[in-house]
Design a protein around this motif. Structure first.
Motif, PDB file in Angstrom:
ATOM      1  N   ALA A 119       1.077  -1.324  -0.057  1.00  0.00           N
ATOM      2  CA  ALA A 119      -0.305   0.123  -0.252  1.00  0.00           C
ATOM      3  C   ALA A 119       0.649   1.394   0.186  1.00  0.00           C
ATOM      4  CB  ALA A 119      -1.011  -0.062   1.167  1.00  0.00           C
ATOM      5  N   ALA A 120       2.231   1.393   0.584  1.00  0.00           N
ATOM      6  CA  ALA A 120       3.179   2.385   1.098  1.00  0.00           C
ATOM      7  C   ALA A 120       3.630   2.582  -0.078  1.00  0.00           C
ATOM      8  CB  ALA A 120       3.777   2.096   1.422  1.00  0.00           C
ATOM      9  N   SER A 121       3.384   1.622  -1.011  1.00  0.00           N
ATOM     10  CA  SER A 121       4.583   2.001  -3.026  1.00  0.00           C
ATOM     11  C   SER A 121       3.567   2.272  -3.461  1.00  0.00           C
ATOM     12  CB  SER A 121       5.392   0.150  -3.279  1.00  0.00           C
ATOM     13  OG  SER A 121       5.883   0.694  -4.155  1.00  0.00           O
ATOM     14  N   LEU A 122       2.561   2.247  -3.668  1.00  0.00           N
ATOM     15  CA  LEU A 122       1.419   1.641  -4.510  1.00  0.00           C
ATOM     16  C   LEU A 122       1.227   3.616  -4.147  1.00  0.00           C
ATOM     17  CD1 LEU A 122      -1.118   2.165  -6.456  1.00  0.00           C
ATOM     18  CD2 LEU A 122      -2.038   0.848  -4.551  1.00  0.00           C
ATOM     19  N   ALA A 123       0.209   4.287  -2.840  1.00  0.00           N
ATOM     20  CA  ALA A 123       0.769   5.747  -2.851  1.00  0.00           C
ATOM     21  C   ALA A 123       1.599   6.156  -3.351  1.00  0.00           C
ATOM     22  CB  ALA A 123       0.529   5.797  -0.528  1.00  0.00           C
ATOM     23  N   TRP A 124       3.008   5.706  -2.894  1.00  0.00           N
ATOM     24  CA  TRP A 124       4.420   6.611  -3.313  1.00  0.00           C
ATOM     25  C   TRP A 124       4.301   6.525  -5.061  1.00  0.00           C
ATOM     26  CZ3 TRP A 124       7.484  10.118  -2.270  1.00  0.00           C
ATOM     27  CH2 TRP A 124       8.692  10.417  -3.182  1.00  0.00           C
ATOM     28  N   SER A 125       3.850   5.626  -5.506  1.00  0.00           N
ATOM     29  CA  SER A 125       3.853   5.229  -6.856  1.00  0.00           C
ATOM     30  C   SER A 125       3.074   6.828  -7.610  1.00  0.00           C
ATOM     31  CB  SER A 125       3.394   4.030  -7.077  1.00  0.00           C
ATOM     32  OG  SER A 125       3.475   3.662  -8.947  1.00  0.00           O
ATOM     33  N   TYR A 171       1.782   9.435  -5.976  1.00  0.00           N
ATOM     34  CA  TYR A 171       2.670  10.706  -6.094  1.00  0.00           C
ATOM     35  C   TYR A 171       3.138  11.391  -6.894  1.00  0.00           C
ATOM     36  CZ  TYR A 171       5.000  14.716  -3.566  1.00  0.00           C
ATOM     37  OH  TYR A 171       6.423  15.131  -3.907  1.00  0.00           O
ATOM     38  N   TRP A 172       5.003  10.014  -7.182  1.00  0.00           N
ATOM     39  CA  TRP A 172       5.503  10.324  -7.818  1.00  0.00           C
ATOM     40  C   TRP A 172       5.643  10.386  -9.058  1.00  0.00           C
ATOM     41  CZ3 TRP A 172       8.802  12.733  -6.057  1.00  0.00           C
ATOM     42  CH2 TRP A 172      10.228  13.004  -6.868  1.00  0.00           C
ATOM     43  N   THR A 173       4.072   9.507  -9.602  1.00  0.00           N
ATOM     44  CA  THR A 173       3.863   9.783 -11.074  1.00  0.00           C
ATOM     45  C   THR A 173       3.603  10.884 -11.725  1.00  0.00           C
ATOM     46  OG1 THR A 173       3.378   7.618 -11.413  1.00  0.00           O
ATOM     47  CG2 THR A 173       2.266   8.309 -13.199  1.00  0.00           C
ATOM     48  N   ALA A 174       2.423  11.614 -10.529  1.00  0.00           N
ATOM     49  CA  ALA A 174       2.232  13.028 -10.460  1.00  0.00           C
ATOM     50  C   ALA A 174       2.638  14.502 -10.568  1.00  0.00           C
ATOM     51  CB  ALA A 174       1.539  12.488  -9.885  1.00  0.00           C
ATOM     52  N   THR A 175       4.570  14.081  -9.968  1.00  0.00           N
ATOM     53  CA  THR A 175       4.995  14.644  -9.596  1.00  0.00           C
ATOM     54  C   THR A 175       6.370  14.707 -11.167  1.00  0.00           C
ATOM     55  OG1 THR A 175       4.858  14.127  -7.135  1.00  0.00           O
ATOM     56  CG2 THR A 175       7.356  15.523  -7.715  1.00  0.00           C
ATOM     57  N   GLU A 176       6.885  13.839 -10.797  1.00  0.00           N
ATOM     58  CA  GLU A 176       7.580  13.685 -11.778  1.00  0.00           C
ATOM     59  C   GLU A 176       7.577  12.112 -12.835  1.00  0.00           C
ATOM     60  OE1 GLU A 176      10.667  15.076 -12.651  1.00  0.00           O
ATOM     61  OE2 GLU A 176      11.210  16.425 -10.931  1.00  0.00           O
ATOM     62  N   ALA A 184       8.528  10.629 -15.273  1.00  0.00           N
ATOM     63  CA  ALA A 184       9.536   9.946 -16.644  1.00  0.00           C
ATOM     64  C   ALA A 184       9.792   9.601 -15.431  1.00  0.00           C
ATOM     65  CB  ALA A 184      10.203  11.080 -16.879  1.00  0.00           C
ATOM     66  N   ALA A 185      10.198  10.284 -14.676  1.00  0.00           N
ATOM     67  CA  ALA A 185      11.718   8.885 -13.535  1.00  0.00           C
ATOM     68  C   ALA A 185      10.776   7.962 -13.322  1.00  0.00           C
ATOM     69  CB  ALA A 185      12.350  10.468 -12.225  1.00  0.00           C
ATOM     70  N   ALA A 186       9.310   8.097 -12.650  1.00  0.00           N
ATOM     71  CA  ALA A 186       8.821   7.832 -12.049  1.00  0.00           C
ATOM     72  C   ALA A 186       8.721   6.155 -12.822  1.00  0.00           C
ATOM     73  CB  ALA A 186       7.507   8.080 -10.960  1.00  0.00           C
ATOM     74  N   TYR A 187       8.830   5.954 -13.969  1.00  0.00           N
ATOM     75  CA  TYR A 187       8.153   5.144 -14.270  1.00  0.00           C
ATOM     76  C   TYR A 187       9.363   3.865 -14.073  1.00  0.00           C
ATOM     77  CZ  TYR A 187       7.027   2.379 -18.630  1.00  0.00           C
ATOM     78  OH  TYR A 187       6.906   0.956 -19.252  1.00  0.00           O
ATOM     79  N   PHE A 188      10.111   3.935 -14.125  1.00  0.00           N
ATOM     80  CA  PHE A 188      12.211   3.381 -13.816  1.00  0.00           C
ATOM     81  C   PHE A 188      12.131   3.438 -12.747  1.00  0.00           C
ATOM     82  CE2 PHE A 188      12.290   5.515 -18.105  1.00  0.00           C
ATOM     83  CZ  PHE A 188      12.322   5.171 -18.887  1.00  0.00           C
ATOM     84  N   GLN A 189      11.409   4.000 -11.723  1.00  0.00           N
ATOM     85  CA  GLN A 189      11.870   3.968 -10.264  1.00  0.00           C
ATOM     86  C   GLN A 189      11.645   2.141  -9.181  1.00  0.00           C
ATOM     87  OE1 GLN A 189      11.814   7.205  -7.849  1.00  0.00           O
ATOM     88  NE2 GLN A 189      12.683   8.197  -9.525  1.00  0.00           N
ATOM     89  N   THR A 190      12.280   2.046  -9.121  1.00  0.00           N
ATOM     90  CA  THR A 190      12.245   0.717  -7.841  1.00  0.00           C
ATOM     91  C   THR A 190      11.098   0.803  -7.041  1.00  0.00           C
ATOM     92  OG1 THR A 190      13.763  -0.102  -8.090  1.00  0.00           O
ATOM     93  CG2 THR A 190      12.569  -1.533  -6.919  1.00  0.00           C
ATOM     94  N   PRO A 191      10.835   1.784  -5.989  1.00  0.00           N
ATOM     95  CA  PRO A 191      10.117   2.390  -4.812  1.00  0.00           C
ATOM     96  C   PRO A 191       8.774   2.391  -5.824  1.00  0.00           C
ATOM     97  CG  PRO A 191      11.575   3.845  -4.544  1.00  0.00           C
ATOM     98  CD  PRO A 191      12.196   3.231  -5.921  1.00  0.00           C
ATOM     99  N   THR A 192       8.241   3.068  -6.988  1.00  0.00           N
ATOM    100  CA  THR A 192       7.035   3.211  -7.612  1.00  0.00           C
ATOM    101  C   THR A 192       6.446   1.734  -8.114  1.00  0.00           C
ATOM    102  OG1 THR A 192       7.463   3.630  -9.349  1.00  0.00           O
ATOM    103  CG2 THR A 192       7.995   5.345  -8.225  1.00  0.00           C
ATOM    104  N   PRO A 210       3.608   4.478 -13.720  1.00  0.00           N
ATOM    105  CA  PRO A 210       2.314   3.458 -13.334  1.00  0.00           C
ATOM    106  C   PRO A 210       1.506   4.301 -12.419  1.00  0.00           C
ATOM    107  CG  PRO A 210       4.839   3.176 -12.090  1.00  0.00           C
ATOM    108  CD  PRO A 210       5.039   4.533 -13.505  1.00  0.00           C
ATOM    109  N   GLY A 211       1.887   4.790 -11.428  1.00  0.00           N
ATOM    110  CA  GLY A 211       0.462   4.905 -10.671  1.00  0.00           C
ATOM    111  C   GLY A 211      -1.448   4.158 -10.840  1.00  0.00           C
ATOM    112  N   TYR A 212      -1.580   5.491 -10.383  1.00  0.00           N
ATOM    113  CA  TYR A 212      -2.628   3.949 -10.295  1.00  0.00           C
ATOM    114  C   TYR A 212      -3.631   3.917 -11.660  1.00  0.00           C
ATOM    115  CZ  TYR A 212      -5.250   8.392 -13.067  1.00  0.00           C
ATOM    116  OH  TYR A 212      -5.298   9.384 -13.886  1.00  0.00           O
ATOM    117  N   LEU A 213      -3.173   4.207 -12.898  1.00  0.00           N
ATOM    118  CA  LEU A 213      -3.457   3.535 -14.431  1.00  0.00           C
ATOM    119  C   LEU A 213      -3.003   2.548 -14.566  1.00  0.00           C
ATOM    120  CD1 LEU A 213      -3.045   6.694 -16.723  1.00  0.00           C
ATOM    121  CD2 LEU A 213      -5.101   5.768 -15.868  1.00  0.00           C
TER     122      LEU A 213
END
Length: 695
Positions: A194-200, A202-207, A209-217, A273-276
């Motif tokens: 759940a924490a990783s999904l929430a971060w994903s 948030y970070w997808t909305a913020t950055e 391009a980078a969020a697509y590749f990062q492990t925490p997302t 990724p994010g919610y989609l």
């Protein structure tokens, strides 16, 4: 008519060791990815195949860890890591080795260093972080596709494998220390997921391009598979089946439908990724949860087909081989891939995958000596060292080629006919002005976004000033003039010329850049057809104007990649022109002189140096008709409309084109560093002609 009735649920379901539906999901996932890479405009969301793989991996690995914990009460980390290495590394390192060697033979010199770096990043499974770093660097976003960039998803999985058993072991240990003795695996992993999904999100909305590749997302996608493995074991699985015979069938069909919808509706412009990503992730989880839906379910026939199971068996190797083939094939064929070529790449990927499974993957898992963790560790180190050695050899080749290129350019630049000088009025004796350049290899310091050690940040940075604008200053303490160079990367590639002028004239130069953002009151909706940071660009543009009108600056030199932007309004060109005019009028009203540089002609090529290297004897093959390369743009239109003495339109198009054609090699210089940015060598050669226009 096809029936969707499921068979009677078994009274005591047993955990199956072979899951044909998982193999079918693997087949679907790899085909989605390969088809997307071959025909991105046909299957715009095919990249969700990677998300399917993530859920499967999380499910299978956690299922194995759960069984070991239930059987022994603990985990053997050495055995776990040895099994993962035997399963994944032989094929992955083989493909990296072959790709590195083939790249040295087929790719142009300009791509050797980047390829070597990516091979190293992939060898040590940090490719996703390398790509995430580039994703937030606009200049790097102009790079050609890496031949091993698909290893980013393998890097995410390997990082997951490295940490996940430690988390499981920690949760088991904590459960043993609590008074209640309740298992903590499921709730603990659910919290992490759940924490990783929430971060994903948030970070997808913020950055994005980078969020697509990062492990925490991405961890949450594997975590969903893990939760499934823990939540559907034993009595829970029996309860699901007992809920009704149609439940598994509905789950399977809904799951496959969700994956299909994601593949056809999402695109590269989708914030992911994010919610989609919930759509393909939950779809995959639904198919796995459904389990064996029985022979009366029509999907069971497709799942059990031999071709489906075969593609599922070789899916890992197909994923490894397909992308290097896609990238390298155009260089081997010396032309873009046709439909027949793409079908051949697909067939070759399957054939190589079958051979890899038969000759590498299966023997590595069956060889008795490789069942000893120590032997696995030694073999892994040796194999990684071999691949790293090839990458290091590639770096050495780059160093040799670049040293030779610097010497060739140093000699060529002594000639007054070098670069734009060959097109100067009255220039004579310059030979074949549009012939082969002095060097087809571009030194690293020829990049348009070079870093100058003379930079003096305003606040130890590059700095954030009180108005939120990052600036960098160059020049003397007692300048003859203070000039600001402002805009996106197409302003940045004029640094070679403007720095040369500033040094000669004793100017102080202030640089203010932001990639993919023009300074204009017009709202930018898209950049090169893709969505962009509309609000961020608008906010930055306002901050730049505030900074310029409140600081001691004499003149502003500005430009941007104007033709790449789509502006908000019924007529994008007109809306853009009005926005530029409003911004420049504010600068003029503040007493600034404004010099607008018309943007450079477009090339229509994905990468100019590669085209020149493919046609070393006739660079005219990489030229473009002037009426296609020079088109109306919003900034030029705005500058032509403003009849103010303080604004000057600088048009140096004639130093790129003759009456009919625009060129990519002029006077022995390579004009473009990539598809649309100037090389530093050509930018510097424009300095005397730019200076004449500025004064």
């Amino acid at each position: 008519m096809l029936s969707l009735r499921a068979p009677e649920a078994p009274a005591t379901p047993r955990e199956r060791t072979f899951l044909p539906e998982v193999q079918a999901l693997r087949a679907l996932a790899v085909l989605l990815v390969v088809v997307y890479h071959l025909w991105p405009n046909r299957l715009t969301g095919g990249y969700v195949g990677v998300d399917v793989f993530f859920v499967i991996s999380g499910f299978l690995i956690t299922s194995h860890l759960r069984r070991e914990v239930e059987r022994t009460g603990t985990l053997s980390l050495r055995a776990f890591y040895a099994r993962r290495a035997r399963r994944l590394l032989p094929a992955a390192l083989l493909v990296l080795l072959v790709t590195a060697l083939a790249s040295g033979l087929l790719l142009p010199v300009s791509r050797w260093a980047a390829t070597a770096g990516d091979v190293l990043a992939s060898t040590f499974y940090v490719q996703n972080w390398a790509l995430a770093g580039r994703a937030v660097d606009y200049s790097a976003s102009q790079d050609a596709a890496s031949v091993v960039q698909h290893y980013w998803s393998l890097s995410v999985e390997e990082q997951f494998y490295a940490g996940w058993p430690l988390l499981v072991l920690a949760l088991v240990w904590l459960a043993g220390r609590t008074r209640s003795g309740r298992p903590l695996l499921l709730p603990g992993i659910a919290v992490v997921t759940a924490a990783s999904l929430a971060w994903s999100v948030y970070w997808t909305a913020t950055e994005p391009a980078a969020a697509y590749f990062q492990t925490p997302t991405r961890v949450w996608e594997l975590g969903v598979g893990a939760v499934l493995a823990l939540g559907l074991s034993g009595a829970r699985a029996q309860a699901l089946l007992a809920s009704g015979p149609m439940v598994p069938v509905v789950l399977r069909w809904a799951g496959f439908a969700a994956i299909a919808v994601a593949a056809v509706t999402l695109s590269s412009a989708s914030p992911f990724p994010g919610y989609l990503a919930l759509l393909p992730v939950l779809g995959t989880a639904a198919v796995i949860a459904a389990g064996d839906t029985g022979p009366r379910d029509p999907s069971s026939r497709l799942v059990s087909l031999a071709p489906t199971q075969f593609v599922g068996d070789v899916s890992y190797a197909v994923y490894l081989w397909h992308w290097p083939l896609i990238v390298l094939a155009p260089f081997a064929l010396a032309r873009p891939l046709t439909t027949v070529d793409k079908l051949a790449v697909l067939a070759a990927s399957l054939l190589l995958a079958w051979g890899t499974r038969q000759l590498v993957e299966q023997p590595a898992q069956q060889w008795r000596r490789l069942r000893r963790p120590l032997v696995v560790g030694v073999c892994t180190v040796v194999a990684m060292a071999l691949v790293s050695g090839v990458a290091a050899w590639q770096y050495h080749r780059v160093d040799v080629a670049q040293a030779a290129a610097r010497d060739e350019l140093a000699a060529a630049q002594e000639d007054p006919c070098f670069g734009a000088g060959s097109l100067a009025p009255g220039a004579t004796g310059c030979g074949d002005v549009f012939g082969p350049p002095a060097s087809l290899v571009l030194p690293e310091d020829d990049a348009p976004w070079f870093r100058d050690p003379a930079c003096r940040p305003t606040r130890g940075g590059p700095s954030d000033t009180d108005l939120g604008v990052k600036t960098c200053r160059f020049g003397t303490d007692a300048p003859t003039r203070r000039v600001a160079l402002v805009g996106d990367s197409h302003a940045e590639h004029w640094r070679g010329a403007v720095h040369e002028i500033a040094r000669q004239q004793g100017w102080e130069l202030v640089e203010i850049f932001r990639g993919a953002c023009p300074v204009t009151e017009a709202r930018v909706l898209a950049f090169q057809g893709d969505g962009t940071d509309t609000e961020g660009c608008a906010r930055w543009g306002g901050q730049v104007t505030d900074w310029l009108t409140s600081h001691d600056v004499d003149a502003v030199v500005t430009t941007s990649f104007t033709t790449a932007f789509t502006f908000a309004g019924e007529d994008s060109l007109e809306a853009g022109a009005q926005g530029f005019a409003a911004t420049w009028t504010a600068w003029l009203d503040a007493g600034l002189e404004v010099d607008v540089l018309r943007d450079v002609p477009t090339t229509g090529l994905p990468h100019v140096p590669e085209c020149l290297q493919a046609h070393p004897d006739d660079p005219r093959e990489c030229s473009r008709p002037r009426d296609e390369a020079v088109v109306p743009d919003a900034a030029t239109l705005a500058a032509e409309r403003i009849a103010a003495p303080g604004l000057h339109l600088v048009d140096l198009t004639d130093y790129f084109c003759d009456e009919t054609t625009c060129y990519t090699a002029i006077g022995g210089a390579v004009v473009y560093f990539d598809a649309n940015h100037l090389t530093a060598q050509y930018s510097r050669s424009l300095a005397p002609f730019l200076f004449e226009e500025l004064v």
